[in-house]
Design an enzyme around this catalytic site. Structure first.
Site, mmCIF file in Angstrom:
data_model
loop_
_atom_site.group_PDB
_atom_site.id
_atom_site.type_symbol
_atom_site.label_atom_id
_atom_site.label_comp_id
_atom_site.label_asym_id
_atom_site.label_seq_id
_atom_site.Cartn_x
_atom_site.Cartn_y
_atom_site.Cartn_z
ATOM 1 N N GLN A 146 -7.809 6.291 5.055
ATOM 2 C CA GLN A 146 -7.942 6.005 6.481
ATOM 3 C C GLN A 146 -6.688 6.446 7.224
ATOM 4 O O GLN A 146 -5.581 6.304 6.709
ATOM 5 C CB GLN A 146 -8.192 4.507 6.694
ATOM 6 C CG GLN A 146 -8.203 4.047 8.136
ATOM 7 C CD GLN A 146 -9.286 4.708 8.973
ATOM 8 O OE1 GLN A 146 -9.147 5.854 9.381
ATOM 9 N NE2 GLN A 146 -10.365 3.994 9.224
ATOM 10 N N GLU A 204 -10.559 -3.842 -2.495
ATOM 11 C CA GLU A 204 -11.252 -2.552 -2.490
ATOM 12 C C GLU A 204 -12.223 -2.476 -3.659
ATOM 13 O O GLU A 204 -11.939 -2.929 -4.762
ATOM 14 C CB GLU A 204 -10.221 -1.428 -2.573
ATOM 15 C CG GLU A 204 -10.774 -0.052 -2.866
ATOM 16 C CD GLU A 204 -11.787 0.403 -1.830
ATOM 17 O OE1 GLU A 204 -12.810 0.994 -2.235
ATOM 18 O OE2 GLU A 204 -11.569 0.155 -0.633
ATOM 19 N N CYS A 261 -16.682 2.161 12.289
ATOM 20 C CA CYS A 261 -17.072 3.545 12.562
ATOM 21 C C CYS A 261 -18.448 3.602 13.195
ATOM 22 O O CYS A 261 -18.872 4.653 13.670
ATOM 23 C CB CYS A 261 -17.048 4.373 11.279
ATOM 24 S SG CYS A 261 -18.225 3.839 10.063
ATOM 25 N N GLU A 279 -14.350 6.055 16.549
ATOM 26 C CA GLU A 279 -13.958 4.872 15.769
ATOM 27 C C GLU A 279 -13.731 3.735 16.757
ATOM 28 O O GLU A 279 -13.161 3.935 17.829
ATOM 29 C CB GLU A 279 -12.670 5.162 15.003
ATOM 30 C CG GLU A 279 -12.437 4.235 13.836
ATOM 31 C CD GLU A 279 -13.039 4.754 12.547
ATOM 32 O OE1 GLU A 279 -12.750 4.176 11.490
ATOM 33 O OE2 GLU A 279 -13.804 5.734 12.598
ATOM 34 N N ASP A 331 -11.961 -2.914 7.432
ATOM 35 C CA ASP A 331 -12.341 -1.530 7.707
ATOM 36 C C ASP A 331 -13.528 -1.176 6.813
ATOM 37 O O ASP A 331 -13.414 -0.389 5.873
ATOM 38 C CB ASP A 331 -11.144 -0.621 7.422
ATOM 39 C CG ASP A 331 -11.418 0.832 7.787
ATOM 40 O OD1 ASP A 331 -12.414 1.078 8.490
ATOM 41 O OD2 ASP A 331 -10.653 1.702 7.360
#
Length: 564
Positions: free
Chosen positions: A382, A425, A502, A545, A474
């Site tokens: 990112q 993650e 997004c 975004e 995110d």
């Protein structure tokens, strides 16, 4: 060697790089249009064998594990059927409803799951209806259907799909591919920004969230909209591109580039990026290229061996390595060359496939904001930092939760300002990169956890005791899992949340659940949106975004004030 175009691949359009997840179950029959039952594999399905050439044992498609469920309760919804099947431990790959939702075609990932569904559901009673299940024919190939139609229309003359050669054709193709990949290429940048604000209507979307909150909580609030933040580079701004490998627009030449149309629309022709029918044979399928400001480049070639033996595959890898290290490809600047073997796979996610390093270094490196980052083939990187750091309002006592952190770039960029950063993650490869990146930058106050956010986040959040806790999320396009949203709501010591989206439309349910009044399902004081900004990371396209800052509401005080 020919190119593989038989398996569905993502359309080529500039969009956010993300960690791919299992695609959502199909439910695209709500447009009021009569479904093409013949194309879906009903009893009237066409019998022409060419319509089903894509069904080969070494090309994965759930269409070969397809059933038809009849006699559903009238007006059964997509979610109704999905929950019904899940209740009986059945995990469908796709669901499509027809006939006022009284029958459905359902596909599964393998024969075992399909047979289990047939055995369990056939004869079962649901809402007074006795269900019946039978095998269904696969959906007819849209490319072959279109070809048959064109053959009929073009009888006695040149096939409509055949293009003439010459400069005019090349110019037309360049315009076509520009319209597909960068649809705003011929629009002045200021006009692009105006169109994006008008199209996305960010102010209206934020008002929608605010009104939903106000209606439930009977409080007044305003969202500060910061407009659309302009980008610095209007062209050549991407550090990652995914190219399809297939037949060219002339129907013959093998081409690496972008698809001109959608497969389901009957087109699989590919045009090369310089120019900004399928056979289900061949081997080369996709090429992913990543570049960095440090002049490094990573190339990842996706390959389907089809019927090739191990010796033939090994020879091809050797040839590819030689081409990029000694041959004509030596000057291309590729410093990291990977080979991904698809073969028979049961998952449509490319990140589930192992990457084999053929030549060069195992990773590439990027430098940003004075920091160094390692990037591996499947890692998500990112590049949105300054606004996130400003909005987070961090200090030396702060703890930052970086959810869906990828290679850790956002958390690492903030680490020197705070007491601790904890990243979460899904991709193991990205987690390893994140740990290396923390060491590369001399950071000891950063830790990373691998797993699904909905599984890992609640436990980490509940164990944290911090006077200043901020979360930065995110997520992929679909937004956060509802379990993560519920955990955020319950953890009332979490006072501030920065949401990077997004696709704000897809994340709208997340926004509303974060802000809605407490209920039997949603516990804890709500948040309120206080700032919003669209960041133009994708000039020449309609993509942007979205940044949204949410702060925890002192709900009890608000309730007491409203009663007085």
């Amino acid at each position: 060697m020919a190119a593989v175009s038989g398996s569905p691949v993502a359309e080529a359009s500039p969009s956010k790089e993300e960690k791919p997840e299992e695609p959502p179950l199909d439910s695209d029959n709500d447009d009021g249009v009569k479904p093409d039952v013949e194309a879906e594999g009903g009893n009237e399905a066409v019998s022409d064998p060419s319509m089903y050439r894509y069904i080969k044992e070494d090309l994965f498609t759930s269409e070969i594990y397809k059933v038809e469920i009849r006699n559903l309760p009238k007006f059964t919804g997509f979610n109704d059927l999905k929950k019904f099947l899940a209740k009986h431990s059945l995990n469908p790959h796709k669901i499509k409803l027809f006939g006022k939702q009284t029958f459905a075609f359902v596909t599964f990932k393998n024969e075992e799951e399909r047979d289990k569904a047939m055995k369990m559901v056939h004869g079962m009673q649901w809402k007074g209806q006795v269900l019946s299940v039978r095998l269904a024919k696969p959906k007819a190939d849209p490319i072959q259907r279109k070809r048959k139609q064109q053959e009929g229309e073009g009888a006695g003359g040149q096939p409509p799909s055949k293009r003439t050669e010459g400069d005019e054709t090349e110019e037309a193709l360049s315009v076509q591919i520009a319209n597909v990949v960068t649809p705003l290429w011929n629009v002045p940048y200021e006009e692009q920004l105006r169109r994006k604000e008008q199209e996305r209507d960010w102010r209206h979307q934020q008002s929608h969230v605010a009104m939903a909150v106000c209606a439930e909580r009977e409080i007044q609030q305003n969202v500060l909209f910061s407009g659309t933040h302009q980008t610095i580079s209007y062209t050549e701004y991407r550090n990652k591109c995914e190219f399809l490998i297939s037949v060219g627009a002339d129907g013959e030449d093998k081409t690496i580039g972008f698809r001109l149309g959608k497969y389901k629309g009957g087109s699989c022709a590919v045009v090369g990026p310089a120019d900004t029918p399928e056979t289900y044979e061949g081997h080369w399928k996709q090429l992913t290229v990543r570049t960095t400001r440090t002049k490094q480049a990573m190339a990842v070639a996706f390959f389907n061996p089809q019927k090739l033996g191990e010796e033939e595959v090994a020879a091809l890898k050797t040839s590819m390595k030689k081409y990029f290290t000694e041959g004509e490809g030596k000057d291309s600047g590729v410093t990291s060359l990977y080979f991904v073997r698809e073969g028979q796979r049961t998952s449509p996610n490319l990140e589930d496939l192992p990457c084999e390093l053929v030549a060069g270094e195992g990773s590439i490196h990027e430098e940003l904001l004075g920091l160094k980052f390692r990037i591996s083939p499947h890692s998500f990187f990112q590049v949105l930092y300054s606004a996130v750091g400003e909005w987070a309002q961090l200090d030396e006592d702060s703890t930052v939760l970086d959810v869906c952190c990828g290679t850790g770039t956002i958390g690492i960029s903030l680490a020197k300002r705070v007491k601790k950063v904890i990243g979460i993650e899904l991709c193991q490869e990205a987690v390893e990169d994140a740990k290396v990146n923390a060491k590369l930058n001399g950071l000891s106050n950063v830790e990373f956890h691998c797993g699904k956010a909905e599984d890992v986040f609640p436990n980490i959040l509940n164990a944290l005791v911090s006077p200043n806790l901020t979360a930065i999320v995110d997520p992929p396009r679909a937004g956060l899992h509802s379990k993560v949203i519920l955990a955020i709501r319950r953890a009332e010591h979490l006072k501030r949340l920065v949401y990077v989206a997004c696709n704000a439309k897809a994340a709208m349910n997340n926004f509303i659940d974060l802000c809605r009044a407490p209920s039997n399902r949603v516990h804890g004081a709500p948040f309120r949106p206080v700032r919003a900004m669209a960041v133009d990371l994708f000039p020449q396209t309609m993509h942007v975004e979205m940044l949204l800052l949410l702060e925890r509401v002192d709900y009890d005080s608000q309730q007491q004030t409203s009663k007085q």
